[in-house]
Design a protein around this motif. Structure first.
Motif, PDB file in Angstrom:
ATOM      1  N   HIS A  30      46.080  46.529  41.007  1.00 29.72           N
ATOM      2  CA  HIS A  30      45.924  47.939  40.672  1.00 29.72           C
ATOM      3  C   HIS A  30      45.942  48.826  41.917  1.00 29.72           C
ATOM      4  CE1 HIS A  30      44.538  51.559  38.730  1.00 29.72           C
ATOM      5  NE2 HIS A  30      43.417  51.567  39.437  1.00 29.72           N
ATOM      6  N   THR A  31      45.343  48.352  42.993  1.00 27.68           N
ATOM      7  CA  THR A  31      45.224  49.174  44.201  1.00 27.68           C
ATOM      8  C   THR A  31      46.408  49.014  45.152  1.00 27.68           C
ATOM      9  OG1 THR A  31      43.904  47.416  45.231  1.00 27.68           O
ATOM     10  CG2 THR A  31      42.712  49.187  44.106  1.00 27.68           C
ATOM     11  N   GLN A  34      49.903  49.535  43.116  1.00 30.59           N
ATOM     12  CA  GLN A  34      49.966  50.824  42.407  1.00 30.59           C
ATOM     13  C   GLN A  34      50.282  50.653  40.920  1.00 30.59           C
ATOM     14  OE1 GLN A  34      49.015  53.591  44.108  1.00 30.59           O
ATOM     15  NE2 GLN A  34      48.667  52.122  45.792  1.00 30.59           N
ATOM     16  N   PHE A  35      49.877  49.544  40.346  1.00 29.05           N
ATOM     17  CA  PHE A  35      50.011  49.360  38.899  1.00 29.05           C
ATOM     18  C   PHE A  35      48.850  50.054  38.204  1.00 29.05           C
ATOM     19  CE2 PHE A  35      52.472  45.052  38.917  1.00 29.05           C
ATOM     20  CZ  PHE A  35      53.569  45.699  39.464  1.00 29.05           C
ATOM     21  N   SER A  36      49.088  50.496  36.975  1.00 32.68           N
ATOM     22  CA  SER A  36      47.955  50.959  36.165  1.00 32.68           C
ATOM     23  C   SER A  36      47.059  49.768  35.850  1.00 32.68           C
ATOM     24  CB  SER A  36      48.464  51.602  34.880  1.00 32.68           C
ATOM     25  OG  SER A  36      49.113  50.632  34.065  1.00 32.68           O
ATOM     26  N   PHE A  37      45.860  50.077  35.441  1.00 28.22           N
ATOM     27  CA  PHE A  37      44.906  48.985  35.210  1.00 28.22           C
ATOM     28  C   PHE A  37      45.399  48.038  34.119  1.00 28.22           C
ATOM     29  CE2 PHE A  37      41.199  47.003  33.275  1.00 28.22           C
ATOM     30  CZ  PHE A  37      40.545  46.511  34.396  1.00 28.22           C
ATOM     31  N   TRP A  38      45.918  48.602  33.021  1.00 25.97           N
ATOM     32  CA  TRP A  38      46.364  47.728  31.928  1.00 25.97           C
ATOM     33  C   TRP A  38      47.592  46.930  32.329  1.00 25.97           C
ATOM     34  CZ3 TRP A  38      50.980  47.351  29.407  1.00 25.97           C
ATOM     35  CH2 TRP A  38      51.902  48.366  29.610  1.00 25.97           C
ATOM     36  N   ALA A  39      48.477  47.512  33.145  1.00 26.85           N
ATOM     37  CA  ALA A  39      49.666  46.788  33.601  1.00 26.85           C
ATOM     38  C   ALA A  39      49.256  45.643  34.523  1.00 26.85           C
ATOM     39  CB  ALA A  39      50.620  47.738  34.313  1.00 26.85           C
ATOM     40  N   GLU A 108      57.066  50.593  34.649  1.00 24.30           N
ATOM     41  CA  GLU A 108      55.665  50.217  34.843  1.00 24.30           C
ATOM     42  C   GLU A 108      55.498  49.060  35.809  1.00 24.30           C
ATOM     43  OE1 GLU A 108      51.883  51.115  34.453  1.00 24.30           O
ATOM     44  OE2 GLU A 108      53.312  52.033  33.070  1.00 24.30           O
TER      45      GLU A 108
END
Length: 356
Positions: A30-31, A34-39, A108
């Motif tokens: 995620h960090t 740079q993925f979204s949390f669900w991805a 995504e």
């Protein structure tokens, strides 16, 4: 069979552990990516679950190569090679899963492999598999020790059972001969007493055979066996032999090793009462206290016999103690002492009851 996969509940806990282990990797994706949390969760969780399944195969490698049958070189080669293979599998899995997700959701999951990320993922997978190898290796080593201890205990118990069977089959010939001589003598002078002694002797041998079929019997059955034995001996010794049982209420169904008390009473007569001109009284005390059954036997001994008892009682009491220790996994206690012409024996057993 695999210790984790053989039980559905263990499988659930095992997979739950890997889900928890996936949380820092989800945060990393995620960090840093740079993925979204669900991805990040969609990318990481399936990979971690499959990685857990791959790592569970470490058990079979450790079982195929027990620690006591492999050299250090074999250990390093097997563990190093298997960890490397598992790392390559996990990296291939991540790559394939990422490509599949990219086809499904192009925007995504856009991400290009970096060299440091490759080393990070591969090294982490290898370390995870190596940790599983070490954990299973320790588990199997302890399991082998446990199995060896159980086998040793079973062998010891079997040896004790064999000794007990020999003891059961060898009724003291002096007791039998003396009883038959007494019956013969009483036949002419006291036929009724001879008949009483014959019946008691027959009942004693009948109960002895029955008791020999079980490792443990009810206290009331053991005391009935003792009653017939003392009836026979009472006719032989007359008023010279006195018996005073003190058994607490509610213990009739308590379980004790078969033929535990009768040989002790026989020894009390053989080594005590028989050598006293006026005889004496054998006191049997049985009571329960806080989950323990206490059996105590007190009998007088002549001064000349007391000295011999101090030196000769060790072997018989050691056999008695070892038999009880084997049957109760070291929880039984046997002790004795001689003071002021009185021999006292104490046996303490875990309190168990037979089904009513």
């Amino acid at each position: 069979m695999h210790p984790l996969l053989s039980n559905p509940q263990r499988v659930a806990w095992y997979l739950a552990g890997w889900l928890i282990l996936s949380l820092p990797w989800i945060r990393l994706a995620h960090t840093s990516l740079q993925f979204s949390f669900w991805a990040a969760a969609v990318l990481v969780i399936p990979v971690m679950l499959v990685t857990g399944i791959i790592c569970s195969s470490a058990y079979y490698l450790c079982k195929a190569m027990p620690s006591n049958r492999r050299s250090l070189g074999q250990t390093l080669m097997a563990f190093g090679l298997s960890s490397t293979v598992s790392a390559l599998l996990v990296m291939a899995l991540i790559s394939a899963w990422h490509q599949a997700l990219t086809l499904l959701a192009v925007n995504e999951f856009q991400w290009q492999w970096q060299e440091h990320q490759t080393w990070l993922l591969g090294g982490s997978a290898a370390i995870l598999f190596l940790v599983n190898l070490l954990a299973y290796d320790v588990f199997l080593s302890f399991e082998q020790v446990r199995i060896s201890e159980q086998a040793a205990a079973a062998a010891q118990l079997a040896a004790r059972d064999a000794e007990l069977q020999v003891l059961r089959s060898q009724i003291d010939p002096h007791f039998l001969f003396n009883s038959l001589n007494s019956v013969s003598a009483l036949t002419t002078i006291a036929p009724e007493r001879a008949r009483e002694m014959t019946i008691a002797l027959a009942d004693f041998f009948r109960l002895t055979l029955r008791a020999g079929q079980d490792d443990k019997i009810r206290l009331q059955d053991e005391l009935q066996l003792c009653h017939h034995f003392l009836t026979v001996e009472g006719i032989r010794f007359g008023p010279k032999l006195q018996y005073q049982p003190e058994v607490a209420e509610g213990l009739n169904l308590a379980l004790i090793p078969s033929m535990l008390i009768q040989p002790l009473l026989e020894n009390a007569i053989k080594h005590g009462i028989q050598h006293l001109r006026k005889g004496g009284c054998i006191r049997l005390q049985i009571h329960a206290d806080q989950g323990w059954l206490h059996i105590q036997i007190h009998n007088p001994v002549a001064d000349s016999v007391a000295a011999d008892e101090r030196s000769n009682a060790g072997l018989g009491l050691r056999n008695l103690s070892e038999r009880c220790q084997a049957m109760y996994a070291g929880r039984a206690r046997v002790s004795h002492h001689i003071a002021d012409g009185l021999f006292s024996l104490s046996v303490t057993l875990p309190l168990e009851f037979a089904a009513s």
